[in-house]
Motif scaffolding. Structure first.
Motif, PDB file in Angstrom:
ATOM      1  N   GLU A  67      49.388  50.277  79.500  1.00 32.34           N
ATOM      2  CA  GLU A  67      50.070  50.420  78.262  1.00 32.34           C
ATOM      3  C   GLU A  67      50.287  52.319  77.549  1.00 32.34           C
ATOM      4  N   GLN A  68      49.903  52.829  78.653  1.00 41.29           N
ATOM      5  CA  GLN A  68      50.228  54.663  79.333  1.00 41.29           C
ATOM      6  C   GLN A  68      51.419  53.801  79.402  1.00 41.29           C
ATOM      7  N   TYR A  69      51.649  53.191  79.785  1.00 40.44           N
ATOM      8  CA  TYR A  69      53.537  53.000  80.630  1.00 40.44           C
ATOM      9  C   TYR A  69      54.677  52.916  80.441  1.00 40.44           C
ATOM     10  N   GLU A  70      53.919  51.888  78.908  1.00 44.06           N
ATOM     11  CA  GLU A  70      55.171  50.829  78.255  1.00 44.06           C
ATOM     12  C   GLU A  70      55.178  52.358  77.373  1.00 44.06           C
ATOM     13  N   ASN A  71      53.725  52.906  76.819  1.00 38.92           N
ATOM     14  CA  ASN A  71      54.081  54.109  75.885  1.00 38.92           C
ATOM     15  C   ASN A  71      55.077  55.021  76.598  1.00 38.92           C
ATOM     16  N   ILE A  72      54.741  55.802  77.767  1.00 36.35           N
ATOM     17  CA  ILE A  72      56.010  56.529  78.049  1.00 36.35           C
ATOM     18  C   ILE A  72      57.566  55.900  78.096  1.00 36.35           C
ATOM     19  N   GLN A  73      57.833  54.906  78.907  1.00 36.64           N
ATOM     20  CA  GLN A  73      58.603  54.082  78.603  1.00 36.64           C
ATOM     21  C   GLN A  73      59.421  54.003  76.896  1.00 36.64           C
ATOM     22  N   GLN A  74      58.512  53.252  76.116  1.00 35.86           N
ATOM     23  CA  GLN A  74      59.321  53.424  74.849  1.00 35.86           C
ATOM     24  C   GLN A  74      59.516  55.332  74.056  1.00 35.86           C
ATOM     25  N   ASN A  75      59.081  55.834  74.774  1.00 38.49           N
ATOM     26  CA  ASN A  75      58.834  57.236  74.198  1.00 38.49           C
ATOM     27  C   ASN A  75      60.402  57.875  74.666  1.00 38.49           C
ATOM     28  N   GLN A  76      60.887  57.400  76.259  1.00 42.73           N
ATOM     29  CA  GLN A  76      61.790  57.698  76.871  1.00 42.73           C
ATOM     30  C   GLN A  76      62.987  57.282  75.947  1.00 42.73           C
ATOM     31  N   GLU A  77      62.346  56.007  76.253  1.00 40.36           N
ATOM     32  CA  GLU A  77      63.504  55.490  75.069  1.00 40.36           C
ATOM     33  C   GLU A  77      63.751  55.988  74.021  1.00 40.36           C
ATOM     34  N   VAL A  78      63.447  56.654  72.849  1.00 34.74           N
ATOM     35  CA  VAL A  78      63.179  56.829  72.426  1.00 34.74           C
ATOM     36  C   VAL A  78      64.387  58.197  71.710  1.00 34.74           C
ATOM     37  N   PHE A  79      64.044  59.122  72.961  1.00 35.50           N
ATOM     38  CA  PHE A  79      64.261  60.663  73.661  1.00 35.50           C
ATOM     39  C   PHE A  79      66.381  60.429  73.722  1.00 35.50           C
ATOM     40  N   MET A  80      66.117  59.293  74.632  1.00 31.08           N
ATOM     41  CA  MET A  80      67.717  58.877  75.230  1.00 31.08           C
ATOM     42  C   MET A  80      68.687  58.352  74.044  1.00 31.08           C
ATOM     43  N   LYS A  81      67.846  57.636  72.959  1.00 36.27           N
ATOM     44  CA  LYS A  81      68.531  56.957  72.098  1.00 36.27           C
ATOM     45  C   LYS A  81      68.825  58.549  70.654  1.00 36.27           C
ATOM     46  N   LEU A  82      68.050  59.195  70.231  1.00 39.78           N
ATOM     47  CA  LEU A  82      68.027  60.405  69.727  1.00 39.78           C
ATOM     48  C   LEU A  82      69.008  61.617  70.440  1.00 39.78           C
ATOM     49  N   LYS A  83      68.965  61.463  71.919  1.00 39.05           N
ATOM     50  CA  LYS A  83      70.616  62.472  72.505  1.00 39.05           C
ATOM     51  C   LYS A  83      71.490  61.960  72.191  1.00 39.05           C
ATOM     52  N   GLU A  84      71.489  60.662  72.399  1.00 42.81           N
ATOM     53  CA  GLU A  84      73.033  59.488  72.679  1.00 42.81           C
ATOM     54  C   GLU A  84      73.452  60.264  70.913  1.00 42.81           C
ATOM     55  N   SER A  85      72.313  59.965  69.930  1.00 41.79           N
ATOM     56  CA  SER A  85      73.139  60.470  68.512  1.00 41.79           C
ATOM     57  C   SER A  85      73.758  61.615  68.321  1.00 41.79           C
ATOM     58  N   GLU A  86      73.066  62.979  68.569  1.00 42.47           N
ATOM     59  CA  GLU A  86      73.871  64.142  69.121  1.00 42.47           C
ATOM     60  C   GLU A  86      74.723  64.036  68.894  1.00 42.47           C
ATOM     61  N   HIS A  87      74.620  63.068  70.427  1.00 42.61           N
ATOM     62  CA  HIS A  87      75.858  63.558  71.006  1.00 42.61           C
ATOM     63  C   HIS A  87      76.928  63.346  70.328  1.00 42.61           C
ATOM     64  N   GLU A  88      76.649  62.171  69.740  1.00 40.38           N
ATOM     65  CA  GLU A  88      77.697  61.370  68.861  1.00 40.38           C
ATOM     66  C   GLU A  88      77.852  62.167  67.393  1.00 40.38           C
ATOM     67  N   ALA A  89      76.559  63.015  66.893  1.00 36.78           N
ATOM     68  CA  ALA A  89      77.608  63.957  65.646  1.00 36.78           C
ATOM     69  C   ALA A  89      78.032  64.681  66.268  1.00 36.78           C
ATOM     70  N   ASN A  90      77.468  65.339  67.488  1.00 37.97           N
ATOM     71  CA  ASN A  90      78.604  67.028  67.831  1.00 37.97           C
ATOM     72  C   ASN A  90      79.997  66.196  68.347  1.00 37.97           C
ATOM     73  N   ASN A  91      80.136  65.375  68.576  1.00 39.35           N
ATOM     74  CA  ASN A  91      82.006  64.782  68.636  1.00 39.35           C
ATOM     75  C   ASN A  91      82.277  64.148  67.868  1.00 39.35           C
ATOM     76  N   SER A  92      81.790  63.885  66.073  1.00 44.02           N
ATOM     77  CA  SER A  92      82.201  63.477  65.246  1.00 44.02           C
ATOM     78  C   SER A  92      82.358  63.698  64.196  1.00 44.02           C
TER      79      SER A  92
END
Length: 93
Positions: A44-69
C-alpha cells in the motif's frame, strides 16, 4: 523517527517488521554490517509512492507544456470537454 533494524531481523522478526510497515505505515530501514542496505514497506505504501510520483510527473509535464504554449482554457471549457469525452467513451457491454 525512522525505524532502523539489522537485516537479520527480517528473518528473525519478520512478523514484527510486517506489523510495523502495515499498522504504522512506516518504512523500516535495514542495515548490513552497520551500513544501509534495504528499505521495507507495505505494498500500500509503495503504491502510494508510485501514485504520487505519477501525479508529480504529470504536473511537471503540464508545467512544461504551459511554459511552451500560449493556449489557455477556462474552467468551463475543460469540464465541458471532459464531460463530452465521458459521454462518448465506448462501453464494455
Amino acid at each position: 523517527m525512522p525505524r532502523i533494524r539489522p537485516v537479520s531481523d527480517l528473518r528473525n522478526n519478520f512478523a514484527e517488521i510486517s506489523k510495523i510497515v502495515h499498522k504504522s505505515k512506516e518504512l523500516v530501514f535495514l542495515t548490513k554490517n552497520g551500513y544501509g542496505d534495504m528499505v521495507v514497506m507495505s505494498i500500500e505504501q509503495y503504491e502510494n509512492i508510485q501514485q504520487n510520483q505519477e501525479v508529480f510527473m504529470k504536473l511537471k509535464e503540464s508545467e512544461h507544456e504551459a511554459n511552451n504554449s500560449n493556449e489557455r482554457y477556462t474552467h468551463s471549457e475543460v469540464f465541458s470537454n471532459l464531460r463530452m469525452q465521458i459521454r462518448n467513451r465506448p462501453t464494455n457491454k
